[in-house]
Design an enzyme around this catalytic site. Sequence first.
Site, PDB file in Angstrom:
ATOM      1  N   HIS A   9       0.660  -1.152  -0.055  1.00  0.00           N
ATOM      2  CA  HIS A   9      -0.161  -0.068   0.175  1.00  0.00           C
ATOM      3  C   HIS A   9       1.079   1.133  -0.270  1.00  0.00           C
ATOM      4  O   HIS A   9       1.975   1.292  -0.406  1.00  0.00           O
ATOM      5  CB  HIS A   9      -0.995  -0.004   1.159  1.00  0.00           C
ATOM      6  CG  HIS A   9      -1.574  -1.382   1.122  1.00  0.00           C
ATOM      7  ND1 HIS A   9      -2.818  -1.710   0.398  1.00  0.00           N
ATOM      8  CD2 HIS A   9      -1.460  -2.435   1.919  1.00  0.00           C
ATOM      9  CE1 HIS A   9      -3.461  -2.977   0.606  1.00  0.00           C
ATOM     10  NE2 HIS A   9      -2.525  -3.377   1.613  1.00  0.00           N
ATOM     11  N   GLU A  23      -2.171   0.217   7.611  1.00  0.00           N
ATOM     12  CA  GLU A  23      -1.403  -0.685   7.304  1.00  0.00           C
ATOM     13  C   GLU A  23      -0.095  -0.161   6.281  1.00  0.00           C
ATOM     14  O   GLU A  23       1.097  -0.647   6.627  1.00  0.00           O
ATOM     15  CB  GLU A  23      -2.172  -1.781   6.251  1.00  0.00           C
ATOM     16  CG  GLU A  23      -1.298  -2.894   5.702  1.00  0.00           C
ATOM     17  CD  GLU A  23      -1.993  -3.767   4.858  1.00  0.00           C
ATOM     18  OE1 GLU A  23      -1.612  -4.668   4.303  1.00  0.00           O
ATOM     19  OE2 GLU A  23      -3.290  -3.430   4.396  1.00  0.00           O
ATOM     20  N   HIS A  78       2.812  -7.043   4.450  1.00  0.00           N
ATOM     21  CA  HIS A  78       1.486  -6.610   4.598  1.00  0.00           C
ATOM     22  C   HIS A  78       0.936  -7.237   5.974  1.00  0.00           C
ATOM     23  O   HIS A  78       1.781  -7.702   6.720  1.00  0.00           O
ATOM     24  CB  HIS A  78       0.633  -7.424   3.763  1.00  0.00           C
ATOM     25  CG  HIS A  78       0.664  -7.030   2.413  1.00  0.00           C
ATOM     26  ND1 HIS A  78      -0.370  -6.046   1.688  1.00  0.00           N
ATOM     27  CD2 HIS A  78       1.587  -7.117   1.295  1.00  0.00           C
ATOM     28  CE1 HIS A  78       0.248  -6.002   0.450  1.00  0.00           C
ATOM     29  NE2 HIS A  78       1.292  -6.231   0.142  1.00  0.00           N
ATOM     30  N   GLU A 144       1.543 -11.732   5.845  1.00  0.00           N
ATOM     31  CA  GLU A 144       0.332 -11.105   6.483  1.00  0.00           C
ATOM     32  C   GLU A 144       0.899 -11.037   7.816  1.00  0.00           C
ATOM     33  O   GLU A 144       0.676 -12.030   8.619  1.00  0.00           O
ATOM     34  CB  GLU A 144      -0.919 -11.605   6.298  1.00  0.00           C
ATOM     35  CG  GLU A 144      -1.388 -11.564   4.897  1.00  0.00           C
ATOM     36  CD  GLU A 144      -2.033 -10.200   4.404  1.00  0.00           C
ATOM     37  OE1 GLU A 144      -1.783  -9.187   5.249  1.00  0.00           O
ATOM     38  OE2 GLU A 144      -2.447 -10.009   3.251  1.00  0.00           O
TER      39      GLU A 144
END
Length: 273
Positions: A9, A23, A78, A144
């Site tokens: 992102h 995030e 992430h 993640e």
Amino acid sequence: MKLYLDPGHGGKDPGAQGNGLKEKDITLDIAKRIRDKLLKDYEGVQVRMSRTKDTTKSLNERTKEANAWGADFYLSIHCNAFNGKASGYEDYIYTGLSRNSRTANYQDILHREITKVNGLSDRGKKSANFHVLRETRMPAFLSENGFIDNSEDAKKMKQSSWRQKVAEGHAKGLAKAFNLKGKKSAAKAEKKNEPNSKRTLYKVIAGSFEAKKNADNQVKKLKAKGIEAFVDTVTISGKRWYRVQAGAFQNRSNAEKHVADLKKKGFQSFITT
């Protein structure tokens, strides 16, 4: 080993949000720590990041850049989100790969090292058809690192010490996967192979400070100009100094060229051995 390091992102895309966190901020912080750990502790590592600031970059731009550079590995960082109740760590490789593939072997190694230190419940090794896993020409891995909308996971994310542990887990996994040599062990190996010679390392120091925060600020300024740097410590006459190292060379002329380049960019520096 050429690592393309991708903090998920950024910019207009905040990613998942929860518990006062975004995030994009967590992923960038962890990725920078991974980069710094690898460059400081291991030989033969090149790192290119998809972003080093809070900037917008499309998935297509990221994978094209990694492919054009010829990266050996694509690492995407992430955080997760779901319903506030889900928690834990999981990682992904491309769904079209078998468990006997080289990428799956890298996943096994990275997963083991990351879960040793992150203090999160282990949700397992998974596969998915994500763009960054599918469109990269090199082995690619996406982690993640907890659920940002889960209060317990978020407590960990807010701790710099936890983010450092996560970064070190990733770095150690990469070191094992690619058989990277630690800088100390590499120096010992050189000494063993060349017992009658002395090798000198010319370090370029772009500032020496009594306060660590001043050294950290200098590192930020250097990295903003695209110059890799990290803080090292040295004791002189019983007093600790925080030195900002912006390069190390076996050839003094290369170190002198780097000093000249730094001066052009507004940074005074000196060479130490």
